[in-house]
Design a protein around this motif. Structure first.
Motif, PDB file in Angstrom:
ATOM      1  N   THR A 125      19.552   3.086  -3.852  1.00  0.00           N
ATOM      2  CA  THR A 125      18.339   3.079  -3.033  1.00  0.00           C
ATOM      3  C   THR A 125      17.255   2.387  -3.842  1.00  0.00           C
ATOM      4  OG1 THR A 125      18.931   5.183  -1.992  1.00  0.00           O
ATOM      5  CG2 THR A 125      16.651   4.471  -1.793  1.00  0.00           C
ATOM      6  N   PHE A 126      16.769   1.264  -3.326  1.00  0.00           N
ATOM      7  CA  PHE A 126      15.721   0.495  -4.007  1.00  0.00           C
ATOM      8  C   PHE A 126      14.361   0.835  -3.402  1.00  0.00           C
ATOM      9  CE2 PHE A 126      19.355  -1.957  -5.292  1.00  0.00           C
ATOM     10  CZ  PHE A 126      19.009  -2.478  -6.533  1.00  0.00           C
ATOM     11  N   TYR A 127      13.355   0.976  -4.284  1.00  0.00           N
ATOM     12  CA  TYR A 127      11.988   1.286  -3.856  1.00  0.00           C
ATOM     13  C   TYR A 127      11.048   0.195  -4.349  1.00  0.00           C
ATOM     14  CZ  TYR A 127      13.809   6.059  -3.201  1.00  0.00           C
ATOM     15  OH  TYR A 127      14.527   7.162  -2.809  1.00  0.00           O
ATOM     16  N   ASP A 128      10.273  -0.336  -3.426  1.00  0.00           N
ATOM     17  CA  ASP A 128       9.180  -1.238  -3.799  1.00  0.00           C
ATOM     18  C   ASP A 128       7.905  -0.407  -3.821  1.00  0.00           C
ATOM     19  OD1 ASP A 128       7.638  -3.454  -4.364  1.00  0.00           O
ATOM     20  OD2 ASP A 128       7.479  -4.089  -2.264  1.00  0.00           O
ATOM     21  N   THR A 129       7.123  -0.535  -4.883  1.00  0.00           N
ATOM     22  CA  THR A 129       5.933   0.310  -5.034  1.00  0.00           C
ATOM     23  C   THR A 129       4.665  -0.525  -5.117  1.00  0.00           C
ATOM     24  OG1 THR A 129       6.131   0.332  -7.454  1.00  0.00           O
ATOM     25  CG2 THR A 129       7.252   2.095  -6.240  1.00  0.00           C
ATOM     26  N   ARG A 154       0.814  -1.216   0.000  1.00  0.00           N
ATOM     27  CA  ARG A 154       0.000   0.000   0.000  1.00  0.00           C
ATOM     28  C   ARG A 154       0.852   1.274   0.000  1.00  0.00           C
ATOM     29  NH1 ARG A 154      -5.425  -0.859   1.400  1.00  0.00           N
ATOM     30  NH2 ARG A 154      -5.984  -2.916   0.608  1.00  0.00           N
ATOM     31  N   ASP A 155       2.140   1.141   0.249  1.00  0.00           N
ATOM     32  CA  ASP A 155       3.002   2.313   0.310  1.00  0.00           C
ATOM     33  C   ASP A 155       4.352   1.978  -0.317  1.00  0.00           C
ATOM     34  OD1 ASP A 155       3.825   4.853   0.845  1.00  0.00           O
ATOM     35  OD2 ASP A 155       3.534   4.745   3.019  1.00  0.00           O
ATOM     36  N   ALA A 156       5.112   3.008  -0.637  1.00  0.00           N
ATOM     37  CA  ALA A 156       6.436   2.787  -1.207  1.00  0.00           C
ATOM     38  C   ALA A 156       7.427   2.496  -0.086  1.00  0.00           C
ATOM     39  CB  ALA A 156       6.881   4.017  -1.996  1.00  0.00           C
ATOM     40  N   LEU A 157       8.137   1.396  -0.211  1.00  0.00           N
ATOM     41  CA  LEU A 157       9.175   1.036   0.760  1.00  0.00           C
ATOM     42  C   LEU A 157      10.536   1.301   0.133  1.00  0.00           C
ATOM     43  CD1 LEU A 157       7.738  -2.363   2.046  1.00  0.00           C
ATOM     44  CD2 LEU A 157       7.477  -0.107   3.080  1.00  0.00           C
ATOM     45  N   GLU A 158      11.496   1.720   0.943  1.00  0.00           N
ATOM     46  CA  GLU A 158      12.827   1.995   0.405  1.00  0.00           C
ATOM     47  C   GLU A 158      13.904   1.462   1.335  1.00  0.00           C
ATOM     48  OE1 GLU A 158      14.649   6.126   1.152  1.00  0.00           O
ATOM     49  OE2 GLU A 158      12.496   6.556   1.014  1.00  0.00           O
ATOM     50  N   ILE A 159      15.040   1.161   0.746  1.00  0.00           N
ATOM     51  CA  ILE A 159      16.193   0.737   1.538  1.00  0.00           C
ATOM     52  C   ILE A 159      17.464   1.042   0.758  1.00  0.00           C
ATOM     53  CG2 ILE A 159      16.463  -1.653   0.726  1.00  0.00           C
ATOM     54  CD1 ILE A 159      16.667  -2.300   3.864  1.00  0.00           C
ATOM     55  N   ASN A 160      18.524   1.400   1.487  1.00  0.00           N
ATOM     56  CA  ASN A 160      19.817   1.715   0.875  1.00  0.00           C
ATOM     57  C   ASN A 160      20.753   0.528   0.991  1.00  0.00           C
ATOM     58  OD1 ASN A 160      19.083   4.497   0.418  1.00  0.00           O
ATOM     59  ND2 ASN A 160      19.372   4.844   2.594  1.00  0.00           N
ATOM     60  N   ILE A 161      21.376   0.163  -0.119  1.00  0.00           N
ATOM     61  CA  ILE A 161      22.384  -0.889  -0.110  1.00  0.00           C
ATOM     62  C   ILE A 161      23.535  -0.456  -1.017  1.00  0.00           C
ATOM     63  CG2 ILE A 161      20.692  -2.731   0.288  1.00  0.00           C
ATOM     64  CD1 ILE A 161      21.078  -3.559  -2.641  1.00  0.00           C
ATOM     65  N   LYS A 162      24.658  -1.140  -0.892  1.00  0.00           N
ATOM     66  CA  LYS A 162      25.787  -0.886  -1.787  1.00  0.00           C
ATOM     67  C   LYS A 162      26.063  -2.139  -2.609  1.00  0.00           C
ATOM     68  CE  LYS A 162      28.387   2.871   0.307  1.00  0.00           C
ATOM     69  NZ  LYS A 162      29.717   3.355   0.709  1.00  0.00           N
ATOM     70  N   ILE A 163      26.291  -1.927  -3.915  1.00  0.00           N
ATOM     71  CA  ILE A 163      26.659  -3.018  -4.811  1.00  0.00           C
ATOM     72  C   ILE A 163      28.020  -2.656  -5.394  1.00  0.00           C
ATOM     73  CG2 ILE A 163      26.011  -4.403  -6.820  1.00  0.00           C
ATOM     74  CD1 ILE A 163      23.138  -3.332  -6.456  1.00  0.00           C
ATOM     75  N   ASN A 164      29.009  -3.460  -5.079  1.00  0.00           N
ATOM     76  CA  ASN A 164      30.388  -3.166  -5.511  1.00  0.00           C
ATOM     77  C   ASN A 164      30.798  -1.737  -5.171  1.00  0.00           C
ATOM     78  OD1 ASN A 164      30.755  -5.750  -6.527  1.00  0.00           O
ATOM     79  ND2 ASN A 164      30.060  -5.191  -8.582  1.00  0.00           N
ATOM     80  N   ASN A 165      30.520  -1.357  -3.928  1.00  0.00           N
ATOM     81  CA  ASN A 165      30.901  -0.049  -3.385  1.00  0.00           C
ATOM     82  C   ASN A 165      30.186   1.133  -4.035  1.00  0.00           C
ATOM     83  OD1 ASN A 165      32.878  -0.855  -1.373  1.00  0.00           O
ATOM     84  ND2 ASN A 165      34.153  -1.477  -3.097  1.00  0.00           N
ATOM     85  N   VAL A 166      29.080   0.873  -4.716  1.00  0.00           N
ATOM     86  CA  VAL A 166      28.268   1.944  -5.287  1.00  0.00           C
ATOM     87  C   VAL A 166      26.929   1.970  -4.549  1.00  0.00           C
ATOM     88  CG1 VAL A 166      27.116   2.821  -7.353  1.00  0.00           C
ATOM     89  CG2 VAL A 166      29.345   1.724  -7.550  1.00  0.00           C
TER      90      VAL A 166
END
Length: 452
Positions: free
Chosen positions: A270-274, A255-267
């Protein structure tokens, strides 16, 4: 803030709080008057570390056992006499040591005052100073490497060489040619034009690469979008490694946008589930869908998810203007549960099974590869501009060269070309801090940490 003074300054260089060790910096031309209070009659050698019982200057009470490094001017970071005091990382100890100096007239440093003095004493130029501030907050490895090249002077050296090339051209024009095109002997107009064109191209690539690498440091926003129940939340959970999104067979669960910060190969990403994209009469679900669509306009990367035909979904969203071709668009076909490994089709489609955790690593690797390839440039791989001031001035220098080239092409006299060259040189001097206003300097250094 008045940075122009001869005060002895002191500050904690390490973060405030409990830690194994803390570092205190002291700097000033008259700091030598404190040497006997700290070391007694012991002879001190510059750049040596001394284990010292640090005592109160008046009561002689032992505060802590410290390791103190003495730097004699001008061979120090600031170019002044300096002490670096390493003590135990108890904030009470740190503050007690600093207070001993304050009671003797030493002043707590202003933000960035150590770096300012290093700049004023020609230990670093302005670009190097800015890199120190940027380095503290660097997010990506590539940006960190590039900042190191600014700090060690490699980038400044390139601009100094550029300035020298212009000075030589101006010298030939003014002295050898004497502003008379008919007397051109050693340097033809064609060669001058070719030199300027090459320098112009170099500046263009530098600005372009700097924007890319700064974007990588800021991070990329990745929005997962698609119709309800196509596997968006399952994919989101597998990417981040925890069950943050609720997954059920019921449509409209998210029902809402979820977000989380991760690093992939030091980059950083921010991924959002909608919420699943569809028409709905449910008011709460409708708000969630609107929030998800609002995120799309700010997305750097869009993962268009569908279990059958994500390409069709992507085309439909492009047609409606919900996404655009300037964004990085990747079609993800989910629920391919018979796959033994993920399948990459071209550059913008991937088949995977998030439920079986098949192909998720391939997706992340592909994202990282696309980002890394954007930065592949042999000339400027580890060179970057680290502030808006540097970008603006470099773009201004680019425009100055453009004007010079246009003047040459239109047949302007060489005195006009020489004038344009001097304008360009002034921009480079400002970039390096050879000429700049006090207001500009204050704005740069006040954003630093106190201990820097």
């Amino acid at each position: 803030m008045n940075y122009n003074n001869n005060d002895i300054i002191i500050a904690q260089s390490t973060p405030i709080g409990s830690s194994a060790l803390a570092m205190i910096r002291v700097s000033g031309d008259s700091l030598s008057s404190f040497m006997h209070l700290i070391f007694g009659n012991k002879k001190t050698i510059p750049r040596y570390c001394y284990a010292v019982q640090f005592k109160s200057f008046d009561s002689k009470e032992v505060i802590d056992r410290c390791v103190i490094t003495y730097y004699q001017a001008p061979k120090s970071f600031t170019g002044e006499t300096m002490l670096e005091i390493s003590c135990h990382g108890n904030q009470l100890i740190v503050e007690k040591i600093i207070n001993e100096f304050i009671l003797k007239g030493v002043r707590v440093a202003l933000p960035g005052e150590f770096s300012y003095r290093a700049f004023q004493n020609n230990k670093i130029d302005l670009m190097q100073a800015e890199s120190i501030g940027a380095k503290i907050t660097a997010n990506s490895q590539a940006y960190g490497v590039a900042l190191q090249n600014i700090e060690n002077g490699s980038v400044s050296e390139k601009f100094l060489l550029l300035k020298d090339r212009f000075l030589k051209i101006v010298s030939v024009i003014e002295h050898e040619l004497d502003f008379n095109e008919e007397e051109i002997t050693h340097l033809s107009v064609k060669k001058i034009k070719n030199d300027f064109q090459k320098m112009k191209n170099d500046l263009f690539e530098l600005v372009k690469h700097s924007k890319l690498i700064k974007k990588q440091n800021q991070g990329y926003r990745v929005v997962i979008v698609g119709y309800p129940n196509v596997g968006k939340s399952t994919l989101f959970n597998k990417i981040i490694g925890v069950d943050k999104s609720i997954v059920t067979p019921i449509k409209g669960t998210t029902r809402d946008a979820l977000e989380i910060n991760i690093k992939i190969n030091n980059v950083p990403f921010t991924f959002y589930d909608t919420a699943g994209y569809r028409k709905t009469k449910n008011q709460i679900e409708g708000i969630g869908i609107k929030r998800g669509l609002a995120l799309l306009s700010k997305a750097d990367i869009v993962l268009v998810v569908d279990q059958k035909n994500p390409t069709h979904t992507m085309d439909s969203m492009l047609e409606k203007g919900l996404i655009n071709n300037k964004q990085m668009l990747l079609c993800v076909q989910t629920k391919c549960d018979k796959l033994k490994k993920g399948t990459l089709i071209g550059l913008n489609k991937i088949k995977l099974s998030a439920q079986q955790n098949v192909g998720v690593d391939l997706l992340l690797t592909h994202l990282s590869t696309i980002i890394t390839k954007k930065l592949e440039g042999p000339s400027y791989k580890n060179i970057v501009l680290c502030s808006e001031r540097q970008l603006v001035l470099t773009q201004e220098a680019y425009k100055k060269i453009e004007i010079i080239i246009n003047d040459l092409q239109s047949g302007c006299t060489m005195d006009i070309v020489a004038s344009g060259c001097r304008d360009f040189i002034d921009v480079i001097k400002e970039l390096l801090g050879e000429i700049t206003s006090e207001n500009v300097l204050n704005n740069i250094f006040k954003g630093f940490c106190v201990g820097k």
